[in-house]
Enzyme design. Structure first.
Site, PDB file in Angstrom:
ATOM      1  N   LYS A  59      34.816  32.151  38.330  1.00 12.50           N
ATOM      2  CA  LYS A  59      34.451  30.771  38.015  1.00 12.50           C
ATOM      3  C   LYS A  59      33.206  30.356  38.799  1.00 12.50           C
ATOM      4  O   LYS A  59      32.287  29.761  38.239  1.00 12.50           O
ATOM      5  CB  LYS A  59      35.613  29.830  38.333  1.00 12.50           C
ATOM      6  CG  LYS A  59      36.820  30.007  37.427  1.00 12.50           C
ATOM      7  CD  LYS A  59      37.967  29.115  37.864  1.00 12.50           C
ATOM      8  CE  LYS A  59      39.174  29.266  36.955  1.00 12.50           C
ATOM      9  NZ  LYS A  59      40.298  28.401  37.387  1.00 12.50           N
ATOM     10  N   ALA A  76      38.607  27.106  42.094  1.00  6.99           N
ATOM     11  CA  ALA A  76      39.930  27.597  42.491  1.00  6.99           C
ATOM     12  C   ALA A  76      40.653  28.138  41.264  1.00  6.99           C
ATOM     13  O   ALA A  76      40.335  27.782  40.125  1.00  6.99           O
ATOM     14  CB  ALA A  76      40.746  26.470  43.127  1.00  6.99           C
ATOM     15  N   ASP A  77      41.623  28.982  41.527  1.00  8.20           N
ATOM     16  CA  ASP A  77      42.520  29.453  40.479  1.00  8.20           C
ATOM     17  C   ASP A  77      43.900  29.651  41.090  1.00  8.20           C
ATOM     18  O   ASP A  77      44.023  30.108  42.229  1.00  8.20           O
ATOM     19  CB  ASP A  77      42.037  30.765  39.859  1.00  8.20           C
ATOM     20  CG  ASP A  77      42.825  31.095  38.611  1.00  8.20           C
ATOM     21  OD1 ASP A  77      42.605  30.412  37.589  1.00  8.20           O
ATOM     22  OD2 ASP A  77      43.686  32.001  38.655  1.00  8.20           O
ATOM     23  N   THR A  78      44.924  29.289  40.328  1.00 12.67           N
ATOM     24  CA  THR A  78      46.303  29.384  40.795  1.00 12.67           C
ATOM     25  C   THR A  78      47.104  30.257  39.837  1.00 12.67           C
ATOM     26  O   THR A  78      46.985  30.118  38.619  1.00 12.67           O
ATOM     27  CB  THR A  78      46.938  27.985  40.886  1.00 12.67           C
ATOM     28  OG1 THR A  78      46.171  27.178  41.789  1.00 12.67           O
ATOM     29  CG2 THR A  78      48.376  28.053  41.388  1.00 12.67           C
ATOM     30  N   GLY A 113      43.561  31.064  44.918  1.00  9.96           N
ATOM     31  CA  GLY A 113      42.309  31.557  45.484  1.00  9.96           C
ATOM     32  C   GLY A 113      41.265  30.472  45.325  1.00  9.96           C
ATOM     33  O   GLY A 113      41.265  29.747  44.323  1.00  9.96           O
TER      34      GLY A 113
END
Length: 193
Positions: A59, A76-78, A113
């Site tokens: 991203k 961010a990524d979850t 992250g």
């Protein structure tokens, strides 16, 4: 409070209303800039507990051509890990029901992250939180899926919604990480800019 960031225009590269809410909680001035469609696939050889940071980097990389010298980007990524399965956002209501059935009565990990990138500095991190779900009946799952919006949530649930009140037995680690942004770690990294 954030004098060290005065020279930056902070950009939240996310469409998530929860990430906006959480970042606002830090009393930061920022703009939300929805990102272009990002390929969220990852190499099959990548360990599952590294996927969230890998996608957060993907991203951030998409924004690099647009960043000016005074920009500081946050992405961010979850993801959710349960029983060796990685759960992202469901593609359908049926998949949301399947994910919630898998989580029912089990412990799982929520991993987020995140990247804080400027032209001069890159800070990254990964936060892990253990969550224990109580048993959910088919009626509980149907109620949640029909009344709430599981389609934009990793693992098909929002801890801050009805299902969190109903089914979360314990949380070990950052509650806000489960919502989608470990704001304590973001705040720590922001002091480095």
């Amino acid at each position: 409070m954030w004098d060290n960031l005065a020279r930056y225009r902070i950009i939240l590269g996310s469409q998530s209303p929860r990430r906006v809410e959480l970042l606002r909680g830090l009393d930061l001035d920022f703009v939300q800039q929805p990102m272009p469609e990002i390929d969220e696939s990852y190499p099959e050889s990548l360990p599952l507990d590294e996927v969230a940071l890998y996608i957060a980097r993907q991203k951030a990389t998409a924004y690099i051509p647009e960043l000016s010298a005074d920009d500081l980007l946050i992405t961010a990524d979850t993801v959710v890990l349960v029983e060796g399965c990685l759960l992202g956002k469901p593609a359908s209501e049926e998949e949301a029901r399947e994910m919630l059935s898998l989580l029912s009565g089990r412990r799982h990990r929520v991993l987020t992250g995140f990247c804080l990138w400027s032209r001069e500095r890159r800070e990254e991190g990964l936060c892990s939180t253990e969550v224990s779900f109580g048993q959910l009946s088919a009626a509980d799952i149907d109620y949640y899926v029909s009344r709430y919006r599981p389609m934009d949530k990793a693992g098909s649930y929002g801890i801050q919604e009805w299902i969190g009140y109903r089914a979360i037995r314990s949380v070990e680690g950052s509650f806000y990480n489960v919502m989608g942004l470990p704001v304590h770690q973001i705040a720590e990294r922001l002091t480095l800019f």
